[in-house]
Design a protein around this motif. Structure first.
Motif, short mmCIF file in Angstrom:
data_model
loop_
_atom_site.label_atom_id
_atom_site.label_comp_id
_atom_site.label_asym_id
_atom_site.label_seq_id
_atom_site.Cartn_x
_atom_site.Cartn_y
_atom_site.Cartn_z
N GLU A 84 48.49 24.17 41.34
CA GLU A 84 49.72 23.39 41.43
C GLU A 84 50.10 23.27 42.90
OE1 GLU A 84 52.43 25.17 38.59
OE2 GLU A 84 51.36 24.20 36.95
N ASP A 85 51.31 23.66 43.30
CA ASP A 85 51.65 23.51 44.71
C ASP A 85 51.54 24.82 45.47
OD1 ASP A 85 53.69 24.70 43.46
OD2 ASP A 85 55.29 23.56 44.44
N GLN A 86 50.81 25.77 44.91
CA GLN A 86 50.67 27.08 45.56
C GLN A 86 49.33 27.20 46.27
OE1 GLN A 86 52.95 30.01 45.40
NE2 GLN A 86 54.25 28.22 45.10
N ILE A 87 49.34 27.94 47.42
CA ILE A 87 48.11 28.18 48.17
C ILE A 87 47.79 29.66 48.11
CG2 ILE A 87 47.00 28.05 50.43
CD1 ILE A 87 49.03 25.89 51.18
N PHE A 88 46.52 29.97 47.81
CA PHE A 88 46.08 31.37 47.81
C PHE A 88 44.93 31.50 48.79
CE2 PHE A 88 47.80 30.27 43.66
CZ PHE A 88 48.88 31.15 43.63
N VAL A 89 45.15 32.29 49.84
CA VAL A 89 44.13 32.47 50.86
C VAL A 89 43.54 33.86 50.71
CG1 VAL A 89 43.73 32.71 53.34
CG2 VAL A 89 45.13 30.82 52.46
N ALA A 90 42.22 33.93 50.56
CA ALA A 90 41.56 35.21 50.34
C ALA A 90 40.11 35.10 50.74
CB ALA A 90 41.66 35.61 48.87
N THR A 91 39.47 36.25 50.97
CA THR A 91 38.08 36.21 51.41
C THR A 91 37.14 35.77 50.29
OG1 THR A 91 38.04 38.57 51.00
CG2 THR A 91 38.25 37.89 53.28
N THR A 92 37.53 35.98 49.03
CA THR A 92 36.67 35.55 47.94
C THR A 92 37.50 34.83 46.87
OG1 THR A 92 37.04 37.58 46.69
CG2 THR A 92 35.16 37.56 48.19
N ALA A 93 36.79 34.09 46.02
CA ALA A 93 37.45 33.37 44.93
C ALA A 93 38.12 34.36 43.97
CB ALA A 93 36.43 32.52 44.19
N GLU A 94 37.48 35.51 43.81
CA GLU A 94 38.02 36.51 42.88
C GLU A 94 39.38 37.01 43.35
OE1 GLU A 94 34.77 36.69 44.08
OE2 GLU A 94 34.15 35.64 42.25
N GLU A 95 39.44 37.32 44.65
CA GLU A 95 40.71 37.79 45.19
C GLU A 95 41.78 36.71 45.08
OE1 GLU A 95 40.50 39.42 49.19
OE2 GLU A 95 38.54 40.28 48.67
N ALA A 96 41.37 35.48 45.33
CA ALA A 96 42.34 34.38 45.24
C ALA A 96 42.86 34.27 43.81
CB ALA A 96 41.68 33.07 45.67
N LEU A 97 41.95 34.46 42.86
CA LEU A 97 42.35 34.37 41.45
C LEU A 97 43.35 35.48 41.11
CD1 LEU A 97 42.02 33.05 38.68
CD2 LEU A 97 40.08 34.58 38.26
N GLU A 98 43.04 36.66 41.62
CA GLU A 98 43.97 37.77 41.40
C GLU A 98 45.37 37.44 41.90
OE1 GLU A 98 42.88 41.69 42.86
OE2 GLU A 98 40.83 41.34 42.08
N GLN A 99 45.39 36.89 43.12
CA GLN A 99 46.68 36.50 43.69
C GLN A 99 47.38 35.49 42.80
OE1 GLN A 99 46.61 35.06 47.72
NE2 GLN A 99 45.14 36.62 48.38
N ALA A 100 46.60 34.53 42.34
CA ALA A 100 47.18 33.46 41.52
C ALA A 100 47.70 34.02 40.20
CB ALA A 100 46.13 32.38 41.26
#
Length: 882
Positions: free
Chosen positions: A418-434
Motif C-alpha cells: 500500500e503506501d508503506q515502505i519497508f527497507v531491509a537487507t532481505t525480503a524476509e525481513e521486509a515481510l516481517e516488518q510489514a
RNA sequence: GGGAGAUUAGCUCAGUUGGUUCAGAGCACCUGCCUUACAAGCAGGGGGUCACUGGUUCGAGUCCAGUAUCUCCCA
C-alpha cells in the motif's frame, strides 16, 4: 662477452619477469607487523578496455606501491572492477539486440542471466591488460562491485542510512536520460554551451487583440505550457496582470502570472511556464498552483497529450512545430543563440528534466566531517589547489539521487505495501516488518512489491576503500589496511567518487578512507583535445606497449605529467623511454664485456688512480641523488623524479663515469673497481625500479648471479645518508674544461682523438686542481690531451685561451685564427665586466649591505672577487694576442 | 552569473622560504662523427626583456594590485 643482443627486447623480458613475479606471489599481501601501505584501484568498468587514462593512473599507483615495497612496508594494491550500471546495461542491451532479443521481452531474471554471461565473457579483460603494464596488484584480492561480499555491504549501507534517516524517497525534478531511460545524478550530467536557436512566439491575449511575445529554445514544449510569467515590476506588461493567454496550437487558455524569477532583460521579458519539463518552471508552477502536463514518454517521444505530434521524437517534433507555428502566423522570428545544454555523461543524450519519485541521500548530514578532513589536511590533496573545488562543492552540496531505472546493479532493498515502505537487507525481513505493521492482514511475500530500481554505481564505489577488505563491520583486514595510503584518480571524478568516499569513510568507519589523494591530469593529444574513442585520437594502449615496451610507455606517460597537470601525449615520449631502456641495456653489455683482473698489474696505475677518484666522486653524487629522489616522492613530484633519474643515469653515469673508468681497449679492469661499478649500477636500478620495473629487474638479474627468489622488486631502497660534496666543484670544473676543449676541437675541425697540449696559467686555483690525485689524468683521458703542465707565461705558439671559473689555460691549436680568438675574448670580457659592475653597484648600496643577511653579502663579495679575477685573466689574454 | 588556475626557449614543462654566474630540463633544431656498449648512438652548439603596466623591497621569474589573453570547474 656474454651473449647479450645489441638491442633491448622489451617483449620477452617483460613477460618473463611478470610471470616470475606472479609465480613467487611477491605482490600478495597479508597483515603482519610491518607498516601497511595500501592502495585501492579506482575500479574500471568491468567490461572496459585499457586506455591512456588508465595507463597513466595505474602507472602512478604502481610507482607508489613499488616504492613502498622497496621501503619495506607491507604494500597492498587491491585491484577490481565496477559494474558501471548504465554503460554495461547499454552494452548488454545492444548485444542482445544483435541476437534479435529485445530487453522488453525478457523477464528481469532472464535479463540478469544474460548480463552475467556478458560480464563473464568480457569482464576482467582490463585487469589482464594491467598486468602487461606491470601493475603489481595483489590479484588474489580482486574485487567486483557486484560480487557477493561487495553487494552485501552495499545493501547494508542503504539499510543503515535509511534507519539513520539519512535516506529518503522524494518526488522531484530529476535529470532523465531518455536513451538509457534512467534518472541521473547531477554529477552525471555534463553541461556545455551549444549552438541553438531562439524562437520568438506570439501568444494571443484573451479578450484583446494583443499578443504576448515569448522567446524559447524549446518550442515543442509549448504543448505542455500551463502558464505565462512576467516580472511584477515590468511596466511593459502591467496591464496584462491577471489576464489570460491562449497557447498556440494547443489552444489552451492559461493565466498570466507575476513572479520575480523572470529576468526582464532576457528575450522579451515574458516567460512561458512548462512545469513538467523545466526545473525552474516547476518551482514557479508550484508557487502559482499551475497544472502539470507531461507530454513525453520515457524515451522522449511525444505522448497522448501532445496532440497530433504523438509518437514523434522531441527534436523531430521541434522542427514540425516550428513549421506549424510559422504557417499559422505565431512565429515572429528566429535567432541564433548559444545556451547551456546538459547531456548524459554515459550516453551523450540531451537530458530531459522530468518529475519523478526517486531515492535520495541526505548529503548535508554527511558533508561536515568530510569537508573538515580535507580543509585541515587530514586528507591531503596533491595538487593542493583541488581543495578549493572540493570545498565549493561540499559547501553547496545537494542531495544525491541514487536510484536508477535499470536492472544491472544492486536492486534497491525497499519493499512496498500500500503506501508503506519497508527497507531491509532481505525480503524476509521486509515481510516481517510489514507483518508487524499490518498485523491483521496475514501478509505473505507475494503481497510485497520490491522497488524495481537499482542503485547508482557510485553508491557501491563510495564504499570501496573498506568494502574491498570486507570491512563494513570491521575485521582484522580492514583494521590493518584502513585507512589506505594514497588514492590516485583523475580530477574529473572528484565529486562523483572522491568526495563521496570521504563521506562514506567517516560515516561507517569514523575515519578518513585515505591519507592522500593524488589527482592525475587528463591525457590529451597534441592539440589538447581529450583523448576519446569518438575522436579516434587515442592510440591503442596494448599496441603502444608492444611497440615501446611497458617501461617505455610508463616513462613516456610519467616524464611530462605533474600532479593535476594534463598530459599532452605523443608517441615520441614513449620512444624516448624505449631508447632509455636500450641505453641501459647497452651499458650493461659494456660492463659485462670487460675482463676482470685479480691483480693490479694488468691495469696501469694511472687507470687505477682515475677509477679511485671517479668512483668516490660518483658514489657521493649517488647519495645526493637518492636524497633528492626521496624528496620528490615525499612531495609526489614523480615526473621530476623520473627525469632526474633519466639525466643522472644517462649523462652522469653513462656519458661521464663509465667513459672515465672504462679500461683502455684490450686492458682489463681491476676487481675492486668493477665491484664498485656493479654496486652503483644496482643502486641506480633500484631507484628507477618503481618507474620502469621490467628493465630494472632484468639488469638487476644480469649484474650479479642471484639466488632464487631474489628480485629487485622486493629488494630495498638505497639509503642516501651523508655525502661528501668536497669533490663536486672540482669535478664540475674538469667537466667544463673537457667540454670547452671538445668544443674548440669541433670548431677547428680536429679529430676528437688527436692529442693536444694544454698549459695552465699558474695560480692558486690551478695548483689546487692539479694537486688532487687523478684529476689531471681524468682531464687527459676525457679531453684526449698530450702534455698538461703549468706555466707562468702564455705560450708563444698559436693557441686558444680557455677561462673557466678562476682557471685559465692555453690549448695549443695550430690552426687558430687570431682575429677570431680576439673577438671571442672581447665578448667574454664585455660580459665579465658587466657582471662585475652589477655586483659593485650592489655592494655600493649601503642599504643592501646593512639589510641583507650576512651570508648573502659575503657571497656577493666572493662573486665580485671571482668576477674581477676573470676580467683580469681575459684582459691579460687579449694583451698577449697583440 | 559565481569560482579556480595559467601565461618562462619553436613545443611540453621545472624553477621549493624573494638572494650563488638564475634564467633551467626534455624534446625539436643546427654542426661534426658509423670512435670495438649503444645511429634506439656519440661529441658539441644556437635559442628566452620570465604576458603587459605599476607597486612593495637593498634585491622580484618568485610577493601585491591592475590590464590582456587562455583554460577549467560550478550554476
Amino acid at each position: 662477452m656474454p651473449n647479450l643482443s645489441k638491442h633491448y627486447t622489451s617483449g620477452t623480458v617483460e613477460k618473463k619477469w611478470y610471470d616470475t613475479w606472479e609465480e613467487h606471489k611477491i605482490f600478495e599481501s597479508r597483515p603482519d607487523d610491518r607498516e601497511p601501505y595500501s592502495i585501492v584501484i579506482p575500479p574500471p568498468n568491468v567490461t572496459g578496455v585499457l586506455h591512456m587514462g588508465h595507463m597513466l593512473n595505474n602507472s602512478i599507483q604502481d610507482i607508489l606501491i613499488r616504492k613502498a615495497r622497496l621501503d619495506g612496508k607491507n604494500a597492498c594494491w587491491v585491484p577490481g572492477t565496477d559494474h558501471a550500471s548504465i554503460a554495461t546495461e547499454a552494452k548488454v542491451v545492444n548485444w542482445l539486440r544483435e541476437q534479435g532479443i529485445k530487453k522488453g521481452d525478457l523477464s528481469r531474471d532472464k535479463f540478469m542471466e544474460y548480463a552475467w554471461e556478458w560480464t563473464d565473457k568480457y569482464g576482467g579483460i582490463i585487469l589482464k591488460q594491467l598486468k602487461k603494464l606491470g601493475a603489481s596488484c595483489d590479484w588474489s584480492r580482486t574485487a567486483f562491485t557486484m560480487d557477493e561480499v561487495r553487494s552485501g555491504q552495499v545493501i547494508q549501507a542503504f539499510v543503515d542510512l535509511y534507519q539513520k534517516d539519512k535516506l529518503y524517497r522524494g518526488l522531484r525534478m530529476v535529470n532523465w536520460d531518455p536513451e538509457a531511460q534512467t534518472v541521473l545524478s547531477n554529477e552525471e550530467v555534463i553541461h556545455s554551451e551549444e549552438n541553438s536557436l531562439l524562437y520568438h512566439v506570439r501568444y494571443p491575449v484573451e479578450g484583446t487583440d494583443e499578443h504576448l511575445i515569448i522567446a524559447t529554445t524549446r518550442p515543442e514544449t509549448i504543448l505542455a505550457d500551463t502558464g505565462v510569467a512576467i516580472h511584477p515590476d515590468d511596466e511593459r506588461y502591467h496591464h496584462l496582470k491577471n489576464m489570460k493567454v491562449r497557447i498556440p496550437i494547443a489552444d489552451r487558455i492559461v493565466p498570466v502570472i507575476s513572479d520575480d524569477y523572470v529576468e526582464m532583460e532576457f528575450g522579451t521579458g515574458a516567460l512561458k511556464i512548462t512545469p513538467a519539463h523545466d526545473v525552474n518552471d516547476y518551482e514557479i508552477g508550484q508557487r502559482h498552483e499551475l497544472e502539470v502536463i507531461d507530454i513525453f514518454e520515457d524515451d522522449a517521444t511525444i505522448n497522448d497529450l501532445g496532440l497530433h505530434y504523438k509518437g514523434l521524437d522531441r527534436f523531430e517534433a521541434r522542427k514540425k512545430i516550428v513549421k506549424e507555428l510559422e504557417e499559422k502566423g505565431f512565429l515572429v522570428k528566429t535567432e541564433d543563440y548559444s545556451n547551456s545544454v546538459g547531456r548524459s555523461e554515459r550516453t551523450g543524450a540531451v537530458v530531459e528534466p522530468k518529475l519523478s519519485l526517486q531515492w535520495y541521500v541526505d548529503m548535508k548530514s554527511l558533508a561536515a566531517p568530510a569537508l573538515d578532513a580535507v580543509m585541515t589536511d587530514e586528507v591531503r590533496f596533491f595538487p593542493s589547489n583541488m581543495k578549493n573545488t572540493y570545498k565549493h562543492w561540499m559547501s553547496n552540496i545537494r542531495d544525491w539521487c541514487i536510484s536508477r531505472q535499470l536492472w544491472w546493479g544492486h536492486r534497491i532493498p525497499a519493499w512496498y505495501y500500500e503506501d508503506q515502505i519497508f527497507v531491509a537487507t532481505t525480503a524476509e525481513e521486509a515481510l516481517e516488518q510489514a507483518q508487524k505493521a499490518f498485523p491483521d492482514q496475514n501478509l505473505t511475500a507475494s503481497d510485497l512489491r520490491q522497488d524495481e530500481d537499482v542503485l547508482d554505481t557510485w553508491f557501491s564505489s563510495w564504499l570501496w576503500p573498506f568494502s574491498v577488505f570486507d570491512g563494513m563491520d570491521g575485521g582484522d583486514e580492514v583494521d590493518y589496511y584502513y585507512p589506505t595510503a594514497t588514492l590516485v584518480t583523475g580530477w574529473d571524478i572528484i565529486f562523483l567518487w572522491v568526495a563521496r568516499m570521504v563521506m562514506a569513510g567517516y560515516e561507517w568507519k569514523g575515519e578518513k578512507p585515505f591519507q592522500q589523494v593524488y589527482f592525475t591530469g587528463m591525457v590529451r593529444d597534441k592539440q589538447r583535445r581529450k583523448m576519446s574513442k569518438s575522436l579516434g585520437n587515442s592510440p591503442d594502449a596494448l599496441e603502444l606497449i608492444e611497440k615501446f615496451g611497458a617501461d617505455g610507455v610508463r616513462f613516456g606517460l610519467l616524464s611530462s605529467s605533474p600532479a593535476g597537470g594534463d598530459l599532452l601525449f605523443e608517441e615520441k615520449l614513449c620512444e624516448q623511454g624505449r631508447n632509455f631502456c636500450n641505453k641501459m641495456w647497452n651499458g650493461l653489455r659494456l660492463i659485462k664485456g670487460w675482463t676482470i683482473s685479480s691483480s693490479t698489474n694488468s691495469t696501469s696505475d694511472k687507470e687505477t688512480i682515475i677509477r679511485e677518484i671517479a668512483l668516490t666522486w660518483f658514489e657521493d653524487k649517488l647519495k645526493e641523488q637518492e636524497d633528492l629522489i626521496q624528496k620528490d616522492f615525499d612531495e609526489y613530484r614523480l615526473s621530476e623524479a623520473v627525469m632526474k633519474l633519466y639525466n643522472f643515469i644517462w649523462n652522469d653515469f653513462f656519458s661521464w663515469l663509465l667513459e672515465v673508468v672504462k679500461p683502455p681497449y684490450g686492458d682489463a679492469i681491476d676487481q675492486a673497481s668493477y665491484d664498485r661499478i656493479i654496486q652503483i649500477y644496482e643502486n641506480l636500478m633500484k631507484l628507477l625500479h618503481p618507474f620502469m620495473p621490467f628493465v630494472t629487474e632484468e639488469i638487476y638479474q644480469q649484474l650479479r648471479l642471484r639466488k632464487e627468489g631474489d628480485f629487485i622488486a622486493t629488494s630495498s631502497w638505497p639509503e642516501g645518508g651523508e655525502c661528501d660534496t668536497s669533490m663536486f666543484d672540482t669535478m664540475e670544473s674538469i667537466k667544463a674544461l673537457v667540454t670547452q676543449i671538445r668544443d674548440l676541437r669541433n670548431k677547428h675541425q680536429l679529430k676528437q682523438k688527436e692529442p693536444l697540449d694544454l698549459y695552465f696559467a699558474k695560480s692558486e686555483s690551478t695548483t689546487n686542481l692539479l694537486r688532487q690525485s687523478g684529476m689531471k689524468e681524468i682531464l687527459i683521458k676525457m679531453a684526449a690531451l698530450g702534455k698538461v703542465e703549468q706555466t707562468t707565461e702564455a705560450p708563444k705558439d698559436l693557441h686558444a685561451s680557455i677561462v673557466q671559473g678562476r682557471i685559465k689555460a692555453y690549448l695549443m691549436l695550430p690552426g687558430v685564427d687570431v682575429e677570431e680568438e680576439r673577438q671571442k675574448l672581447e665578448e667574454e670580457l664585455d660580459y665579465a665586466r658587466g657582471f662585475v659592475k652589477k655586483i659593485e653597484s650592489k655592494l655600493a648600496n649601503e642599504r643592501f649591505v646593512q639589510n641583507a643577511p650576512e651570508a648573502i653579502v659575503a657571497k656577493e663579495r666572493k662573486k665580485l672577487e671571482d668576477g674581477k679575477g676573470r676580467v683580469a685573466m681575459l684582459e691579460e689574454s687579449l694583451e698577449q694576442l697583440l
